[in-house]
Each structure stands twice: as structure tokens, then as C-alpha cells.
Scaffold this active site. Structure first.
Site, mmCIF file in Angstrom:
data_model
loop_
_atom_site.group_PDB
_atom_site.id
_atom_site.type_symbol
_atom_site.label_atom_id
_atom_site.label_comp_id
_atom_site.label_asym_id
_atom_site.label_seq_id
_atom_site.Cartn_x
_atom_site.Cartn_y
_atom_site.Cartn_z
ATOM 1 N N GLN A 640 0.826 -1.201 0.000
ATOM 2 C CA GLN A 640 0.000 0.000 0.000
ATOM 3 C C GLN A 640 0.870 1.266 0.000
ATOM 4 O O GLN A 640 0.562 2.244 -0.673
ATOM 5 C CB GLN A 640 -0.929 0.005 1.208
ATOM 6 N N GLY A 705 -3.438 4.201 4.813
ATOM 7 C CA GLY A 705 -4.015 4.415 3.487
ATOM 8 C C GLY A 705 -3.462 5.628 2.773
ATOM 9 O O GLY A 705 -3.309 5.622 1.562
ATOM 10 N N GLU A 706 -3.191 6.685 3.520
ATOM 11 C CA GLU A 706 -2.882 7.942 2.844
ATOM 12 C C GLU A 706 -1.509 8.536 3.119
ATOM 13 O O GLU A 706 -1.149 9.541 2.515
ATOM 14 C CB GLU A 706 -3.954 8.973 3.236
HETATM 15 MO MO1 MOS Z 1 -9.708 8.991 0.981
HETATM 16 S S1 MOS Z 1 -8.782 10.199 -0.322
HETATM 17 O O1 MOS Z 1 -10.126 9.712 2.420
HETATM 18 O O2 MOS Z 1 -10.545 7.763 0.269
#
Ligand code: MOS
Length: 739
Positions: A640, A705-706
């Protein structure tokens, strides 16, 4: 209910192992069924007709030619579309109001708010007939003047309204005065173009009505939001809506809220009383799905002669749409990354006649970090310090904006390990000083940062007498390994083999969960799952006492008790249960907000090579070292993060949505003209994870995730500066800017 998925793995503790994704075989063999593939008899196909003006009103719509195409069942327009309730206006206190991507009541209005807004929907026996007919719908407009050119409109921006989840300004001391008095300073302006979503699976919906019950198979990141929202729009109880979303081919924020395609597919199915399917074309994704808006950022930094920051000013201008759109928090990294006695942050917004923006691949920190981390690099250069040394000198003890304690912060350690892995000491500081034949070689660093949150999820955990464990929770699987990591967590929490755990997800009939956004999903589900496993073990210990077995002999206990299984639930989806859950969530959220600053951190190291004659830039080498608490699965985590870095490389090097400043039309709505990185653009990416549990998070984990894309564009821009002496302030970094 859900597909039963085979699980791979061996015995022993599961957390921390590089276990293959449990859905891998289904996906690689083609057995996985996506939203546009679910078979239904008597299926019809829908296609959208986009508006061709940015602002105005439909004066006439002629669908005669379209209706005459063989196979066309109906053409829906604002003149004949069935009832649809308008969306609720946005409120930060009501999560359901986050669901709609726009405030437009599609096909129930003759007003146009952006070029590409759906004005009609063709439903046909085949996709081909629907497409052919869609091109024949004749729409006449009364056109109004539209604000579509960001370069013109940014001058009209006003201070962005703050809310509980998204602050928009901050002030500490007199930053302007401190800046003016600083002996060393930079005052820079950065821009980024708009970007668009391009998930491998375009947005897709299959919708089926049985009486007043609606089932949608949808590529959504937010099953519960979608369900509640569809219930509201079609005026039926939420219990009458079932959302199924077993597999999603990438979301990136583009599938976090509800767009026209999903609503209109359900509307069409109701209109013709048959199952209807719509998979958006790439162009329709650009037309109907919001993404990243253009922005301009000013970062002004002052330092003393020893390199200590004296002032940090970060102001931004971006846009929303006339009909909604969640703004970004572009100054977010500046709130948290550097110790500074004075600070001035302000975000500004202007409304434009373009599709409302929406979350995209790390809103806020994705772009905010480009400006801040580029400016920090420039300031380090002016102070005459190594950029890592400069960062370490200005590393804060507590959260810079408000003095809160860090729950954990290993940024120093990340830079130390990264410098080692990357051989940073080989770098000679002078720009343009490193060469390899015709290539100018540059090395750059930048900090990765993303705040951590945890939402609320309901789960059930069941143990059967055969030793099988079943976890049920309506979370979303976008391909990141969500089901795999939750199975690992359950296996260790119960002390059972990984193979014995099965996870059901992706279906609104399961206990509800939060949307997979904001890097919250893993910690959100894990929090409830761990509570569920504890509750189950307590129940089993009680049974063990009663039936004279030992606490760990679960299956023997069940056998003696004559029970086929025991199941426990965390949270409840009754009306009262949901409200209690929301109150509990807010209480914890507010308490957490007051006490801790929690985040994922990382250090990016990048080497670029720039052709001295053509200006061509190649990203040649990458090392990323991350601190995100406990690592649940080293394979899915590094995968990821690698994907995040590749997304960042795309943003830095090529991605740019071109909006025609005359009429607001997107000029490059296709993968041929919107430049995403391909395999040949991506170097070896080395990832290391520090694996130090966060004491305030479930199992010590922080969502990842980010964090990957943050800082990537700055690391590249900083490396390009080191290679060439040129600092690029305007994304993307294309060769014309280096000549
Ligand atoms: Mo996200 S860019 O909070 O799916």
C-alpha cells in the site's frame, strides 16, 4: 450472504507476517465478481448524457431520435424522471450528510451547474444501443456566464469556514512581524493543477428493485453512507436498501461519496422495473465524479542564523463547486511538523461552476506537503544546512499548533534509518554537483505525514464447535488487504490459527462499519474486533468454568456445553444502537482530540536523474521509512505504501486535468491524455517500517491508506533542485519547466 474466501497461511502468531491477501486467488483467477459483473436475468444497460455548458438552464430536450434507436427502453430526462428526493445539506454533526458528492437533484432539475452534469439517461437492452442513443439526445440550453477559470477566480477567494473535523486557520504569535525580522527567509508560491480519479475499475452499479426494496451492487468505499443516502433519496426505510460491495477495484477517495451514476442507475431500475447496470466510461468518471481541485499556496518561512525556525506562514487558495464539495485542509502539515514560535495559517476558497471537488489520494496533506516540504528544503539550502539536519533541528517536542502531546512520533528514527538505507552521505550538497554522464543527479528528502483517526464499527465474532471463527462487519475491500489484516488480528486475539478465521464484509446486511476513508478503516474495525474477541473469550471462560474445561480449550468447551457455536456482538444497528454508537464515537473523538496528536509519519528519500540537454526527469531510486505504529501485515502494508508513492510520483511528474478556461470543459478526460505513471516510470522502491506500537490505538496500529503519497512531490522537486539548481513551484514537473 457473501463469498466464502479461501485463507492461506501457517500456524503461529499472524500479526506481523507477510500473509497473502485472502482475496488474491479469487481476483487472479477471475472468480471475483465486481459490481458490473453480477449476473441478473432481464438486465438493462444505462448511459449518461452530459451537459455541454457549465452554467445555465435546459430550454428544450429532444429524445425522439434516441428513443427510436432499436433496443432503447427509455430516455429519462428532467421531464419524465420518477421521483427523487433532494440530498440533505451538509452538516458536520450529521455523518449522513457527508454522503452526497453534490447537492444537485439529478434529472429533477433543469439547472446546469457544471459541464458534464448528467442531463439525461438512456436505458437500453444493450450497452451499444444505450451508447448510440445517448449521442442522439438533443439538448438546448440557455447559457449563463460561468466562473470556470481558477487563475481568474482565485482572486475572489474568501476564508474557508472551519468545522469540527476540518480547521481552516491557526495563529500563534505575530508570524508576519517575526518573518520580517528573520535574517534568513523564503517566501514562495506553489501551484497544483486539478487532478482526476482513475481507479482501475470505473464506478459501477447494478441496481434491482423488488417492490419498494432496493439492492445495489456498487463500487463504493462507504456501504453504510450509500445505503442511508439511497433510502433518503428514494424515500424508503434504510432497512429496505441492501448495498453489496464485495470487491472494489480501487477507490482513492473517488468512491467515498455518492455520485450521479449510482443514484441514476437505481432511478432507472425503478423507472423500468427491471435490473439496470451502469459502468461509467472513463470520460463519464471525469464528468460526474469530483476529485482534486487546483490550488495556490504561499509558504513563507523565517529562520535565525543557526537554522531555528522563527516564523511559519502558510496560506492557500482552492475552490469548491457552486453545488457542494468538501474542501481540503491544505495547511494541515504546517500545523504539526515543525517547532516554531510563531505561526499563521489560513485557507481560502472560491466557489466555481465546476464539478464539486472530492477526496482524492490524501486530500490536504497530499498537496499541502508539496508546498511546505519544498519551502523547508529551500530554507535549509539558504541557511546552509543539510535538509535532514535542518528538519531534526526543528523537530518539535509537542504538537506545534496547540502543544498537545504526540502519542508517538519516530520521525527522527525514520530519517536516521532512511539516510542509512539510501546512502545519503554520498550526496554532495551543492546543486548541480553530482553527474553521471549526460545525467544530472539529484537527491532529495521530504517528510510524510497523515493524521490518524478512528471511527465506529459494529462487528460480530462467532466461534463454532469445529474451531472455525467467523467475523462479520460491513467494511469495504478496495484491494488493500482489509479482510486479510482483520483475520490476522482476530486470529491472534483469540489465539487460533489464521486459517481458521473467515471474515465476511462488503454487505449492508452485516453489522455496519464506517466508510473506508481518511485511513481510518483498519483501526476502526480492529478496535471493535478486539473488543469482540475479548467478549467472546470471557463468554468461553464462563462456559469453561461451568463445564470443567480449561479456558483455552474453546472447542472442547462448546462440545461439552452442547453448543454448535457462540457469538458476541459489539455495537448494534438498531436505531437506538446506532445513536448510542454515534454518541460513544463523538465522546471518544473529542477526548482523543484534546489529549493526543496521533499520526503516521515517514521520511522519503528520492534520487532523480535529469537529462542535461532535454530536461527529461527520471525518478531513479526511492527509499521510504515509515512510522505507523504496529505493522499488521508486512506484505499488504509495504504494497500500500509503494502504491501511495507511485500515486505521488504521478502527481509530481505528469498528472494534470486540463480545464478549458473559456467554457469549463475538461479537455483530457482519458488515460491517453491524462498522464498516469506506468511501469517504466517507477524505480525500485525500498520500504522500511519502524513497527513501534502506538500506545493509544487498537493493537497499536495507525492507518496507512494515505501517508504514502504525502511528501512525494516535494521529495522529487527537492531532488530536481539538487540536480539542476532549479526549484519547480508548479506541478507537474515536466521537462519544459527545466529548460
Ligand atoms: Mo480517501 S482520499 O479519504 O478515500
Amino acid at each position: 450472504m457473501n463469498e466464502t474466501l479461501p485463507h492461506a497461511g501457517t500456524d503461529g502468531p499472524a500479526v506481523g507476517r507477510p500473509i497473502d491477501r485472502v482475496d488474491g486467488p479469487a481476483k487472479t483467477t477471475g472468480a471475483a465478481v465486481f459490481a458490473a459483473e453480477v449476473p441478473y436475468p432481464n438486465l438493462a444497460y444505462a448511459t449518461l448524457v452530459p451537459a455541454t455548458v457549465s452554467r445555465g438552464r435546459i430550454t428544450a430536450i429532444d429524445s425522439a431520435a434516441a428513443t427510436a434507436v432499436p433496443g432503447v427502453i427509455t430516455v429519462l430526462t428532467h421531464e419524465n424522471a420518477p421521483d427523487l428526493k433532494p440530498p440533505q445539506p451538509f452538516s458536520p454533526f450529521n455523518f449522513a450528510t457527508f454522503a452526497p458528492g453534490t447537492q444537485v437533484n439529478y434529472l429533477k432539475t433543469d439547472e446546469i451547474f457544471w459541464d458534464g452534469q448528467p442531463v439525461a439517461l438512456v436505458v437500453a437492452e444493450t450497452l451499444e444501443a444505450a451508447r448510440e442513443a445517448a449521442a442522439l439526445v438533443q439538448v438546448t440550453y440557455e447559457e449563463l456566464p460561468a466562473a470556470v477559470d481558477f487563475a481568474v477566480e482565485e482572486g475572489n477567494a474568501k476564508p474557508q469556514k472551519a468545522n469540527m473535523v476540518l480547521p481552516s486557520s491557526a495563529k500563534k504569535g505575530d508570524a508576519e512581524a517575526a518573518f520580517a525580522a528573520s535574517p534568513v527567509k523564503v517566501d514562495l508560491r506553489f501551484t497544483n493543477p486539478p487532478h482526476n480519479h482513475n481507479a482501475i475499475e470505473p464506478h459501477a452499479t447494478t441496481a434491482v428493485w423488488e417492490g419498494d426494496r432496493l439492492t445495489v451492487h456498487d463500487s463504493t468505499q462507504g456501504i453504510d453512507w450509500l445505503r442511508t443516502h439511497l433510502a433518503l433519496r428514494f424515500d424508503i426505510p434504510p432497512a429496505n436498501v441492501r448495498v453489496r460491495s464485495t470487491f472494489v477495484g480501487g477507490g482513492f477517495g473517488g468512491k467515498s461519496v455518492v455520485w450521479a451514476g449510482t443514484i441514476l442507475t437505481a432511478l432507472a431500475a425503478r423507472a423500468i422495473d427491471r435490473p439496470v447496470r451502469m459502468m461509467l466510461t472513463r470520460e463519464a468518471v471525469y464528468h460526474t465524479v469530483g476529485a482534486r481541485a487546483a490550488s495556490t499556496q504561499r509558504v513563507a518561512l523565517g529562520a535565525d542564523n543557526n537554522g531555528k525556525l522563527t516564523s511559519l506562514i502558510h496560506t492557500t487558495v482552492s475552490r469548491t463547486g457552486r453545488v457542494g464539495g468538501l474542501p481540503e485542509g491544505l495547511t494541515s502539515p504546517s500545523r504539526h511538523l515543525y517547532a516554531t514560535p510563531t505561526m499563521l495559517l489560513q485557507q481560502n476558497l472560491v466557489e466555481m461552476d465546476l464539478i464539486p471537488p472530492a477526496p482524492m489520494r490524501t486530500p490536504s496533506e497530499g498537496i499541502g506537503s508539496f508546498a511546505l516540504e519544498s519551502a523547508v528544503d529551500e530554507l535549509a539550502y539558504r541557511v546552509g544546512m543539510d535538509p535532514i539536519q535542518f528538519r531534526m533541528l526543528n523537530e518539535p517536542e509537542t504538537n506545534p499548533v496547540d502543544g498537545k502531546a504526540f502519542s508517538r512520533r519516530l520521525l527522527r528514527e525514520a530519517y536516521e534509518l532512511g539516510a542509512e538505507m539510501f546512502d545519503w552521505r554520498e550526496r554532495t550538497p551543492e546543486p548541480g554537483s553530482m553527474r553521471d554522464g549526460r545525467w544530472l543527479v539529484g537527491m532529495g528528502v521530504a517528510t510524510a505525514f497523515h493524521p490518524a483517526q478512528q471511527m465506529a464499527a459494529n462487528v460480530t465474532v462467532r466461534l463454532s464447535v469445529d474451531g472455525g471463527v467467523l467475523v462479520r462487519c460491513a467494511f469495504q475491500e478496495m484491494g488493500v488487504g482489509a479482510a486479510t489484516v482483520q483475520a490476522q488480528i482476530a486470529a491472534d486475539a483469540l489465539g487460533v490459527p489464521f486459517d481458521s478465521v473467515r471474515v465476511e464484509y462488503g454487505d449492508s446486511d452485516l453489522p455496519s462499519s464506517a466508510a473506508a476513508i481518511g485511513s481510518v478503516q483498519t483501526a476502526t474495525v480492529a478496535g471493535s474486533l478486539l473488543a469482540g474477541c475479548d467478549k467472546l473469550k470471557k463468554r468461553l471462560r464462563g462456559l469453561a468454568r461451568r463445564y470443567g474445561t480449561t479456558g483455552q480449550a474453546f472447542t472442547e468447551t462448546l462440545a461439552r456445553a452442547g453448543l454448535p457455536s457462540v457469538e458476541v456482538a459489539i455495537g448494534s444497528d438498531t436505531r437506538v444502537g446506532k445513536m448510542t454508537g454515534q454518541v460513544k464515537f463523538f465522546t471518544r473523538f473529542l477526548r482523543d482530540q484534546r489529549r493526543w496528536m496521533k499520526a503516521a509519519y515517514g521520511a522519503h528519500f528520492c534520487e532523480v536523474r535529469v537529462d542535461r540537454d532535454t530536461g527529461e526527469v527520471r525518478v531513479a531510486r526511492w527509499t521510504g521509512v515509515f512510522d505507523f505504529g504496529r505493522v499488521i501485515n508486512t506484505k499488504t502494508a509495504t504494497s500500500q505504501l509503494r502504491g501511495g508513492i507511485i500515486a505521488g510520483i504521478g502527481m509530481a511528474m505528469g498528472e494534470e486535468t486540463l480545464v478549458d478556461p473559456r467554457n469549463g470543459r475538461i479537455m483530457n478526460p482519458s488515460l491517453a491524455e491524462y498522464h498516469l505513471p506506468v511501469q517504466a516510470d517507477i524505480p525500485q522502491i525500498d520500504i522500511a517500517c519502524l513497527d513501534e506500537p502506538d500506545p493509544t490505538m487498537p493493537m497499536g496500529l495507525i492507518g496507512i491508506g494515505e501517508v504514502g503519497p504525502t511528501g512525494v512531490a516535494a521529495a522529487i522537486a527537492n531532488a530536481v533542485h539538487h540536480a539542476t539548481g532549479k526549484r519547480i513551484h508548479d506541478l507537474p514537473i515536466t521537462l519544459d519547466k527545466l529548460l
